[in-house]
Design an enzyme around this catalytic site. Structure first.
Site, PDB file in Angstrom:
ATOM      1  N   CYS A 167       0.817  -1.230   0.000  1.00 36.25           N
ATOM      2  CA  CYS A 167       0.000   0.000   0.000  1.00 36.25           C
ATOM      3  C   CYS A 167       0.844   1.270   0.000  1.00 36.25           C
ATOM      4  O   CYS A 167       0.342   2.346  -0.331  1.00 36.25           O
ATOM      5  CB  CYS A 167      -0.948   0.004   1.190  1.00 36.25           C
ATOM      6  SG  CYS A 167      -2.087  -1.389   1.176  1.00 36.25           S
TER       7      CYS A 167
ATOM      8  N   HIS B 216      -3.013   7.373   2.124  1.00 36.42           N
ATOM      9  CA  HIS B 216      -3.497   6.079   1.653  1.00 36.42           C
ATOM     10  C   HIS B 216      -4.880   5.835   2.251  1.00 36.42           C
ATOM     11  O   HIS B 216      -5.104   6.070   3.438  1.00 36.42           O
ATOM     12  CB  HIS B 216      -2.512   4.984   2.079  1.00 36.42           C
ATOM     13  CG  HIS B 216      -3.056   3.611   1.882  1.00 36.42           C
ATOM     14  ND1 HIS B 216      -3.623   3.207   0.687  1.00 36.42           N
ATOM     15  CD2 HIS B 216      -3.132   2.538   2.730  1.00 36.42           C
ATOM     16  CE1 HIS B 216      -4.017   1.949   0.816  1.00 36.42           C
ATOM     17  NE2 HIS B 216      -3.738   1.523   2.032  1.00 36.42           N
TER      18      HIS B 216
ATOM     19  N   ASN C  83     -10.080   0.063   0.073  1.00 38.00           N
ATOM     20  CA  ASN C  83      -8.616   0.121   0.075  1.00 38.00           C
ATOM     21  C   ASN C  83      -8.104  -0.470  -1.241  1.00 38.00           C
ATOM     22  O   ASN C  83      -8.198  -1.679  -1.461  1.00 38.00           O
ATOM     23  CB  ASN C  83      -8.091  -0.663   1.280  1.00 38.00           C
ATOM     24  CG  ASN C  83      -6.575  -0.653   1.380  1.00 38.00           C
ATOM     25  OD1 ASN C  83      -5.880  -0.261   0.438  1.00 38.00           O
ATOM     26  ND2 ASN C  83      -6.048  -1.091   2.511  1.00 38.00           N
TER      27      ASN C  83
HETATM   28  O1  UT7 Z   1      -3.410  -0.663   3.855  1.00 38.75           O
HETATM   29  C1  UT7 Z   1      -3.159  -1.204   5.094  1.00 38.75           C
HETATM   30  C2  UT7 Z   1      -4.041  -2.396   5.161  1.00 38.75           C
HETATM   31  N1  UT7 Z   1      -4.859  -2.626   6.250  1.00 38.75           N
HETATM   32  C3  UT7 Z   1      -5.406  -1.759   7.130  1.00 38.75           C
HETATM   33  O2  UT7 Z   1      -5.201  -0.597   7.153  1.00 38.75           O
HETATM   34  C4  UT7 Z   1      -6.356  -2.349   8.113  1.00 38.75           C
HETATM   35  C5  UT7 Z   1      -6.109  -1.860   9.506  1.00 38.75           C
HETATM   36  N2  UT7 Z   1      -7.066  -2.394  10.412  1.00 38.75           N
HETATM   37  C6  UT7 Z   1      -8.365  -2.042  10.432  1.00 38.75           C
HETATM   38  O3  UT7 Z   1      -8.781  -1.225   9.621  1.00 38.75           O
HETATM   39  C7  UT7 Z   1      -9.256  -2.609  11.493  1.00 38.75           C
HETATM   40  O4  UT7 Z   1      -8.479  -3.330  12.412  1.00 38.75           O
HETATM   41  C8  UT7 Z   1     -10.354  -3.510  10.891  1.00 38.75           C
HETATM   42  C9  UT7 Z   1     -11.351  -2.678  10.131  1.00 38.75           C
HETATM   43  C10 UT7 Z   1      -9.753  -4.567   9.987  1.00 38.75           C
HETATM   44  C11 UT7 Z   1     -11.110  -4.196  12.009  1.00 38.75           C
HETATM   45  O5  UT7 Z   1     -11.633  -3.241  12.928  1.00 38.75           O
HETATM   46  P1  UT7 Z   1     -11.450  -3.451  14.497  1.00 38.75           P
HETATM   47  O6  UT7 Z   1     -12.176  -2.347  15.145  1.00 38.75           O
HETATM   48  O7  UT7 Z   1      -9.994  -3.606  14.776  1.00 38.75           O
HETATM   49  O8  UT7 Z   1     -12.256  -4.791  14.723  1.00 38.75           O
HETATM   50  P2  UT7 Z   1     -11.750  -6.159  15.337  1.00 38.75           P
HETATM   51  O9  UT7 Z   1     -10.770  -6.836  14.432  1.00 38.75           O
HETATM   52  O10 UT7 Z   1     -11.358  -5.934  16.764  1.00 38.75           O
HETATM   53  O11 UT7 Z   1     -13.088  -6.994  15.326  1.00 38.75           O
HETATM   54  C12 UT7 Z   1     -14.199  -6.649  16.174  1.00 38.75           C
HETATM   55  C13 UT7 Z   1     -15.279  -7.674  15.975  1.00 38.75           C
HETATM   56  C14 UT7 Z   1     -14.776  -9.116  16.106  1.00 38.75           C
HETATM   57  O12 UT7 Z   1     -15.776  -9.865  16.763  1.00 38.75           O
HETATM   58  P3  UT7 Z   1     -15.618 -10.217  18.335  1.00 38.75           P
HETATM   59  O13 UT7 Z   1     -14.345 -11.006  18.414  1.00 38.75           O
HETATM   60  O14 UT7 Z   1     -15.566  -8.895  19.025  1.00 38.75           O
HETATM   61  O15 UT7 Z   1     -16.857 -11.006  18.602  1.00 38.75           O
HETATM   62  C15 UT7 Z   1     -14.670  -9.568  14.676  1.00 38.75           C
HETATM   63  O16 UT7 Z   1     -14.835 -10.973  14.543  1.00 38.75           O
HETATM   64  O17 UT7 Z   1     -15.827  -7.564  14.675  1.00 38.75           O
HETATM   65  C16 UT7 Z   1     -15.838  -8.850  14.044  1.00 38.75           C
HETATM   66  N3  UT7 Z   1     -15.670  -8.665  12.617  1.00 38.75           N
HETATM   67  C17 UT7 Z   1     -16.704  -8.424  11.788  1.00 38.75           C
HETATM   68  N4  UT7 Z   1     -18.025  -8.302  12.009  1.00 38.75           N
HETATM   69  C18 UT7 Z   1     -18.795  -8.035  10.947  1.00 38.75           C
HETATM   70  C19 UT7 Z   1     -14.525  -8.674  11.888  1.00 38.75           C
HETATM   71  N5  UT7 Z   1     -14.796  -8.438  10.590  1.00 38.75           N
HETATM   72  C20 UT7 Z   1     -16.139  -8.285  10.518  1.00 38.75           C
HETATM   73  C21 UT7 Z   1     -16.998  -8.009   9.446  1.00 38.75           C
HETATM   74  N6  UT7 Z   1     -18.315  -7.893   9.718  1.00 38.75           N
HETATM   75  N7  UT7 Z   1     -16.569  -7.840   8.183  1.00 38.75           N
END
Ligand code: UT7
Length: 325
Positions: A115, A252, A282
């Site tokens: 990225c 980005h 993204n």
């Molecule tokens: O270019 C660089 C590439 N990547 C990035 O920049 C990504 C950086 N990270 C992020 O943007 C965030 O960490 C995410 C958007 C990927 C995730 O957000 P988060 O607030 O860190 O959520 P999390 O991973 O802590 O997940 C919270 C909950 C989990 O459930 P539990 O364990 O709390 O029951 C996940 O299983 O959300 C759940 N979850 C979803 N729910 C619905 C994860 N993905 C999804 C989804 N839909 N797509």
């Protein structure tokens, strides 16, 4: 003291024709429009059809950039393509773009910093132009990340999209101060200790397959907000400018929360932030040139504006470039 600068002559972009909304994804995996919008700011993304390969998107973005610049492709003597999703392992996507544009002179190569690839590519092209090694460069960010996604994995498949963007940069003499047009400074970083936080689990030298994208999202998020602002502070220091001097911050486009937290930390006013993540998702190395083109086309970015681009990607790799448009 006069010195050469890499001046922006034009930019352009291209998006695949198919739009996939959050609702469409909610029909495939257990997710919701609300969750995706609240955690990422993404509402939709463009997904490439089989005939829309990375080089096809790259050629179209480059054609639009050349048209906007009023420049003939035959005068380009450097093509740098930032991509992690080349059509083939080799030859490079840059050579395919070069051939697609009918360019036969100069050099063409791909550059891979995930990225952060577009910032790396601008910094690299700038070195060629300001040392006299090239005179007109096409810098392309082109990706089909949809091909790398595990469509069963809701934690990653909702985040990414496909597209391409391009800048035409030209060597022109400047005065050597921050009032010059062109790339004023660039700062690149990498720290491979983090290479297992965002990666693809395959490749020609390991599994012999393309592999799928894997990510420890929380760790990427923490690093993106916590650490990458160093390269922006370095850009301000190197040019004697401040957040208040900026006209536009074009980071980005990974996640709206990361972008806004970074802007707040740097004291960059929210109204100076260009956001396209809602429409594009993204798109990795394509996200910055897509956002630049959107802001040029709607009249926000104008000649003479001070524009900061910044990105972080797998590796981790990250970087910034400060450009007087
Ligand atoms: O270019 C660089 C590439 N990547 C990035 O920049 C990504 C950086 N990270 C992020 O943007 C965030 O960490 C995410 C958007 C990927 C995730 O957000 P988060 O607030 O860190 O959520 P999390 O991973 O802590 O997940 C919270 C909950 C989990 O459930 P539990 O364990 O709390 O029951 C996940 O299983 O959300 C759940 N979850 C979803 N729910 C619905 C994860 N993905 C999804 C989804 N839909 N797509």
């Amino acid at each position: 003291m006069t010195r050469l600068r890499s001046v922006v002559r034009g930019c352009g972009s291209y998006l695949p024709r198919t739009v996939v909304t959050n609702h469409d994804l909610a029909a495939r995996v257990e997710t919701s429009d609300d969750w995706i919008i609240q955690r990422t700011g993404i509402r939709q993304r463009h997904i490439a059809e089989p005939d829309e390969t990375t080089s096809v998107l790259g050629v179209r973005a480059a054609q639009n950039a050349l048209r906007n610049a009023g420049i003939d492709a035959s005068t380009i003597d450097l093509v740098v393509c930032a991509t992690s999703t080349p059509d083939h392992t080799f030859p490079s996507t840059a050579t395919q773009i070069q051939a697609g544009l009918g360019i036969q002179a100069g050099a063409a190569f791909d550059l891979q910093a995930v990225c952060a690839g577009f910032v790396y590519a601008v910094a690299t092209a700038d070195k060629f132009l300001t040392t006299g090694a090239a005179s007109r460069a096409l810098v392309v960010g082109a990706e089909t990340f949809s091909r790398l996604l595990d469509w069963e994995d809701r934690t990653t498949c909702v985040l990414f999209g496909d597209g391409a963007g391009a800048l035409v940069l030209e060597a022109q003499p400047g005065e050597g101060h921050s009032g010059d047009r062109g790339v004023l400074t660039s700062h690149l970083r990498a720290d491979g200790r983090h290479r297992d936080k965002l990666y693809v689990d395959g490749g020609p030298g390991s599994t012999g397959t393309t592999g799928k994208l894997r990510m420890v999202g929380k760790e990427v998020f923490r690093f993106a907000v916590g650490s990458v602002t160093d390269v922006i502070a370095q850009a301000f220091d190197a040019t004697g400018t401040t957040a208040e001097d900026l006209d536009w911050f074009v980071p980005h486009q990974a996640n709206r929360r990361i972008i806004e937290a970074s802007a707040d930390k740097l004291g960059i006013a929210r109204e100076k932030v260009v956001l396209t993540v809602d429409r594009h998702g993204n798109t990795s190395a394509a996200s910055i040139p897509l956002a630049l083109d959107a802001a040029c086309q709607d009249g926000r970015i104008k000649r003479g504006d001070l524009v900061m681009i910044e990105a972080i990607g797998g590796g981790f790799t990250w970087g910034s470039a400060l450009i007087r448009w």
